[in-house]
Design a protein around this motif. Structure first.
Motif, PDB file in Angstrom:
ATOM      1  N   LEU A 242       0.927  -1.778   0.319  1.00 28.68           N
ATOM      2  CA  LEU A 242       0.311  -0.149   0.292  1.00 28.68           C
ATOM      3  C   LEU A 242       0.648   1.723   0.168  1.00 28.68           C
ATOM      4  CD1 LEU A 242      -2.960  -1.127   2.711  1.00 28.68           C
ATOM      5  CD2 LEU A 242      -2.442  -0.775  -0.071  1.00 28.68           C
ATOM      6  N   ASN A 243       2.189   0.970   0.004  1.00 29.01           N
ATOM      7  CA  ASN A 243       3.085   2.331   0.002  1.00 29.01           C
ATOM      8  C   ASN A 243       3.466   2.863  -0.926  1.00 29.01           C
ATOM      9  OD1 ASN A 243       3.057   3.113   2.675  1.00 29.01           O
ATOM     10  ND2 ASN A 243       4.299   1.747   3.474  1.00 29.01           N
ATOM     11  N   GLU A 244       3.574   1.543  -1.992  1.00 28.86           N
ATOM     12  CA  GLU A 244       4.111   1.749  -3.231  1.00 28.86           C
ATOM     13  C   GLU A 244       2.516   2.127  -4.291  1.00 28.86           C
ATOM     14  OE1 GLU A 244       7.366   1.671  -4.060  1.00 28.86           O
ATOM     15  OE2 GLU A 244       7.412   0.637  -2.096  1.00 28.86           O
ATOM     16  N   ILE A 245       3.453   3.220  -5.071  1.00 28.33           N
ATOM     17  CA  ILE A 245       2.581   3.974  -6.529  1.00 28.33           C
ATOM     18  C   ILE A 245       2.164   3.562  -7.747  1.00 28.33           C
ATOM     19  CG2 ILE A 245       1.439   6.109  -6.613  1.00 28.33           C
ATOM     20  CD1 ILE A 245       0.680   5.396  -3.171  1.00 28.33           C
ATOM     21  N   SER A 246       1.742   2.794  -8.893  1.00 31.42           N
ATOM     22  CA  SER A 246       2.585   2.698  -9.959  1.00 31.42           C
ATOM     23  C   SER A 246       1.968   2.799 -10.127  1.00 31.42           C
ATOM     24  CB  SER A 246       2.333   0.876  -9.679  1.00 31.42           C
ATOM     25  OG  SER A 246       0.713   0.594  -9.661  1.00 31.42           O
ATOM     26  N   SER A 247       2.677   3.470 -12.223  1.00 31.70           N
ATOM     27  CA  SER A 247       1.816   3.680 -13.054  1.00 31.70           C
ATOM     28  C   SER A 247       2.875   2.795 -13.793  1.00 31.70           C
ATOM     29  CB  SER A 247       2.426   4.805 -13.441  1.00 31.70           C
ATOM     30  OG  SER A 247       2.852   5.808 -12.102  1.00 31.70           O
ATOM     31  N   PHE A 248       1.937   1.758 -15.218  1.00 31.59           N
ATOM     32  CA  PHE A 248       2.297   0.952 -15.545  1.00 31.59           C
ATOM     33  C   PHE A 248       2.004   1.752 -17.546  1.00 31.59           C
ATOM     34  CE2 PHE A 248      -1.141  -0.682 -14.536  1.00 31.59           C
ATOM     35  CZ  PHE A 248      -1.741  -1.134 -15.331  1.00 31.59           C
TER      36      PHE A 248
ATOM     37  N   ILE B 238       6.949  -0.558 -15.665  1.00 34.34           N
ATOM     38  CA  ILE B 238       6.182  -0.344 -13.763  1.00 34.34           C
ATOM     39  C   ILE B 238       6.911   0.649 -12.949  1.00 34.34           C
ATOM     40  CG2 ILE B 238       4.272  -1.232 -12.147  1.00 34.34           C
ATOM     41  CD1 ILE B 238       4.503  -4.043 -14.143  1.00 34.34           C
ATOM     42  N   HIS B 239       6.202   1.405 -12.786  1.00 38.06           N
ATOM     43  CA  HIS B 239       7.087   2.524 -12.326  1.00 38.06           C
ATOM     44  C   HIS B 239       6.613   2.289 -10.725  1.00 38.06           C
ATOM     45  CE1 HIS B 239       7.684   6.349 -10.110  1.00 38.06           C
ATOM     46  NE2 HIS B 239       9.025   6.366 -10.393  1.00 38.06           N
ATOM     47  N   TYR B 240       7.184   2.260  -9.550  1.00 38.41           N
ATOM     48  CA  TYR B 240       6.843   2.396  -8.789  1.00 38.41           C
ATOM     49  C   TYR B 240       8.120   3.368  -7.839  1.00 38.41           C
ATOM     50  CZ  TYR B 240       4.799  -2.352  -9.218  1.00 38.41           C
ATOM     51  OH  TYR B 240       4.236  -3.092  -9.320  1.00 38.41           O
ATOM     52  N   THR B 241       6.962   4.708  -7.008  1.00 37.04           N
ATOM     53  CA  THR B 241       6.858   5.245  -6.330  1.00 37.04           C
ATOM     54  C   THR B 241       7.090   4.579  -4.580  1.00 37.04           C
ATOM     55  OG1 THR B 241       7.551   7.670  -7.912  1.00 37.04           O
ATOM     56  CG2 THR B 241       6.746   8.214  -5.556  1.00 37.04           C
ATOM     57  N   SER B 242       7.943   5.199  -3.706  1.00 36.87           N
ATOM     58  CA  SER B 242       6.976   4.485  -2.699  1.00 36.87           C
ATOM     59  C   SER B 242       6.815   5.936  -1.615  1.00 36.87           C
ATOM     60  CB  SER B 242       8.966   4.313  -1.900  1.00 36.87           C
ATOM     61  OG  SER B 242       8.568   3.825  -0.684  1.00 36.87           O
ATOM     62  N   LEU B 243       5.762   5.559  -0.654  1.00 43.42           N
ATOM     63  CA  LEU B 243       5.319   6.898   0.039  1.00 43.42           C
ATOM     64  C   LEU B 243       5.567   6.191   1.573  1.00 43.42           C
ATOM     65  CD1 LEU B 243       2.017   7.167  -1.119  1.00 43.42           C
ATOM     66  CD2 LEU B 243       4.180   8.715  -2.100  1.00 43.42           C
TER      67      LEU B 243
ATOM     68  N   GLY C  79       3.071   8.903   8.730  1.00 46.81           N
ATOM     69  CA  GLY C  79       1.447   9.668   9.383  1.00 46.81           C
ATOM     70  C   GLY C  79       0.675   8.099   7.747  1.00 46.81           C
ATOM     71  N   LEU C  80       0.852   7.525   7.429  1.00 43.25           N
ATOM     72  CA  LEU C  80       0.735   7.139   5.991  1.00 43.25           C
ATOM     73  C   LEU C  80      -0.160   5.912   7.009  1.00 43.25           C
ATOM     74  CD1 LEU C  80       1.058   7.985   2.397  1.00 43.25           C
ATOM     75  CD2 LEU C  80      -1.090   8.119   3.418  1.00 43.25           C
ATOM     76  N   ASN C  81       0.830   5.418   7.058  1.00 40.84           N
ATOM     77  CA  ASN C  81       1.294   3.692   7.934  1.00 40.84           C
ATOM     78  C   ASN C  81      -0.151   3.719   8.839  1.00 40.84           C
ATOM     79  OD1 ASN C  81       2.942   3.109   6.438  1.00 40.84           O
ATOM     80  ND2 ASN C  81       4.349   3.951   7.658  1.00 40.84           N
ATOM     81  N   ASN C  82      -0.433   4.524   9.604  1.00 42.83           N
ATOM     82  CA  ASN C  82      -1.650   4.462  11.019  1.00 42.83           C
ATOM     83  C   ASN C  82      -2.836   5.058   9.634  1.00 42.83           C
ATOM     84  OD1 ASN C  82       0.098   4.175  12.301  1.00 42.83           O
ATOM     85  ND2 ASN C  82       0.617   6.662  12.503  1.00 42.83           N
ATOM     86  N   ALA C  83      -3.356   5.748   9.332  1.00 46.02           N
ATOM     87  CA  ALA C  83      -4.278   5.160   8.570  1.00 46.02           C
ATOM     88  C   ALA C  83      -4.833   4.160   8.289  1.00 46.02           C
ATOM     89  CB  ALA C  83      -4.035   6.142   7.118  1.00 46.02           C
TER      90      ALA C  83
ATOM     91  N   LEU D 152      -8.006   3.559  -0.957  1.00 43.67           N
ATOM     92  CA  LEU D 152      -8.313   4.282  -1.498  1.00 43.67           C
ATOM     93  C   LEU D 152      -7.442   5.522  -2.539  1.00 43.67           C
ATOM     94  CD1 LEU D 152     -11.170   5.754  -2.636  1.00 43.67           C
ATOM     95  CD2 LEU D 152     -10.513   7.462  -0.473  1.00 43.67           C
ATOM     96  N   LEU D 153      -5.842   6.073  -1.656  1.00 44.68           N
ATOM     97  CA  LEU D 153      -5.001   6.668  -2.314  1.00 44.68           C
ATOM     98  C   LEU D 153      -4.160   5.537  -2.911  1.00 44.68           C
ATOM     99  CD1 LEU D 153      -3.357   9.239  -1.238  1.00 44.68           C
ATOM    100  CD2 LEU D 153      -2.184   8.316   0.060  1.00 44.68           C
ATOM    101  N   LYS D 154      -3.996   4.412  -2.765  1.00 40.07           N
ATOM    102  CA  LYS D 154      -2.683   4.035  -3.423  1.00 40.07           C
ATOM    103  C   LYS D 154      -3.960   3.956  -5.499  1.00 40.07           C
ATOM    104  CE  LYS D 154      -1.026  -0.894  -4.134  1.00 40.07           C
ATOM    105  NZ  LYS D 154       0.918  -0.270  -4.648  1.00 40.07           N
ATOM    106  N   ARG D 155      -5.334   3.705  -4.927  1.00 43.41           N
ATOM    107  CA  ARG D 155      -6.096   4.260  -5.923  1.00 43.41           C
ATOM    108  C   ARG D 155      -5.795   5.070  -7.133  1.00 43.41           C
ATOM    109  NH1 ARG D 155     -10.023   0.291  -3.382  1.00 43.41           N
ATOM    110  NH2 ARG D 155     -10.931   1.846  -3.421  1.00 43.41           N
ATOM    111  N   ALA D 156      -6.161   5.881  -6.060  1.00 44.48           N
ATOM    112  CA  ALA D 156      -5.927   7.448  -6.070  1.00 44.48           C
ATOM    113  C   ALA D 156      -4.989   8.195  -7.352  1.00 44.48           C
ATOM    114  CB  ALA D 156      -6.687   8.399  -5.949  1.00 44.48           C
ATOM    115  N   LEU D 157      -4.332   7.221  -6.715  1.00 43.52           N
ATOM    116  CA  LEU D 157      -2.616   8.205  -7.026  1.00 43.52           C
ATOM    117  C   LEU D 157      -2.162   6.826  -8.595  1.00 43.52           C
ATOM    118  CD1 LEU D 157      -0.710   9.279  -4.405  1.00 43.52           C
ATOM    119  CD2 LEU D 157      -1.704  10.611  -5.475  1.00 43.52           C
TER     120      LEU D 157
END
Length: 360
Positions: free
Chosen positions: A154-160, A276-281, A286-290, A297-302
């Motif tokens: 969930l911390n990794e945002i993908s684009s492909f 496939i590109h991954y950016t780590s958040l 704070g995201l880990n406690n959400a 939802l954030l992973k899908r949105a980004l």
């Protein structure tokens, strides 16, 4: 006395032509499709001159068969999925997921069916993709597809993006392993490779580490704004590691940036791939406690925020790769000169894998 670089160039020239005609080692897992592309209808694909038809049953099980009906050898992919079998469009013969003929309409239910089948292939679904094993099925359980754990993180945002180039797969691999062509991507690339520091070779892989400069860093809001506002950019030095883990490729830039290239060699002059590109958040604590629902939802949105950037990089690279292939086709005896030792190691790996295939 000849210098080492002269000797290496001469050695490269002797087998460069063979590399451009090299086959694949079929005893590996290859990406053949995105999982979401395979539904309850036939989908045709090809892996190194082997036509394949993919389909999914009502229970969600996925199958891959040779895309040739055992009757008249027409494409099964022209047909449809019926009762969890694939039905040939020509005479209605049906084959189950194992490739066994289970129904011939004009013979009726009382007649014994002929003992015929089409080849089936081992498949797995992993990391959002379908992987096929085109070699010896008995070996498929002893090997695994490329690990890409970021897909479910969930911390990794993908684009492909998809990549298709009308060239031998070796040209694509060499393009991905040579980080000295940053000037081609000056408008889009976020790093510049300055020097090749190390090349490490294993049985099935070659890894090269470059020293690079970049403004890419994801640790707070200001660092993200650098990606969009040039005046805020601050360069820093990081290691850039690229690895050809046969038959796929991966790269890391510092701690925040990863790219994978899943490669499907279609034939000697056509290669398909997913980049496939991954950016780590992960540094946004704070995201880990959400709540998990918020993080999903954030992973899908980004998702796919870098798609346009990747598409531009791919477009530029494909032009160069296809130029290389065209030059080889026009004059196979004309040898290019290569001075990047990582590329020479990669060519050696391609040659060894093709040789291993011929011995099996």
């Amino acid at each position: 006395m000849k210098s080492k670089i002269t000797t290496d160039l001469e050695s490269h020239a002797r087998f460069n032509g063979a590399i451009r005609r090299a086959g694949i080692n079929s005893n590996c897992w290859y990406m053949i499709a995105k999982s979401s592309d395979i539904q309850q209808r036939p989908v045709k694909r090809e892996i190194w001159n082997q036509p394949v038809v993919l389909f999914r049953t009502q229970q969600g099980e996925i199958h891959a068969l040779e895309d040739r009906c055992a009757h008249r050898l027409v494409r099964l992919s022209h047909g449809r999925v019926k009762d969890d079998n694939i039905e040939c469009a020509y005479h209605g013969w049906q084959f189950n997921g194992a490739g066994r003929c289970v129904h011939i309409p004009h013979l009726g239910s009382r007649t014994t069916l002929p003992n015929c089948e089409v080849r089936s292939f081992p498949l797995v679904e992993k990391h959002g993709f379908v992987w096929i094993f085109p070699g010896n099925p008995a070996l498929s359980a002893t090997l695994a597809p490329l690990q890409m754990n970021e897909w479910d993180d969930l911390n990794e945002i993908s684009s492909f993006v998809t990549l298709r180039t009308r060239a031998h797969f070796s040209y694509l691999i060499e393009n991905l392993m040579d980080m000295y062509h940053g000037s081609l991507h000056a408008q889009y690339q976020v790093w510049t490779a300055e020097s090749l520091k190390e090349v490490v070779e294993g049985e099935n892989q070659v890894s090269a580490t470059y020293q690079a400069t970049t403004y890419y860093q994801v640790k707070d809001l200001l660092s993200i704004l650098q990606l969009f506002i040039p005046s805020l950019r601050r360069l820093h030095s990081v290691p850039l590691t690229v690895t050809y883990e046969y038959p796929n490729w991966k790269s890391t830039l510092g701690e925040d940036f990863k790219i994978y290239c899943l490669i499907c060699p279609v034939n000697e002059r056509l290669t398909d791939a997913y980049l496939i590109h991954y950016t780590s958040l992960a540094k946004f604590k704070g995201l880990n406690n959400a709540p998990l629902a918020v993080r999903r939802l954030l992973k899908r949105a980004l998702s796919n925020v870098a798609k346009k950037l990747l598409a531009n990089l791919v477009r530029q690279d494909v032009i160069m790769i296809e130029d290389e292939q065209a030059a080889f086709d026009q004059d196979p005896l004309r040898q290019p000169f290569e001075v990047n030792r990582a590329i020479r190691r990669v060519q050696g790996l391609v040659r060894r894998q093709a040789t291993e295939e011929s011995l099996n």
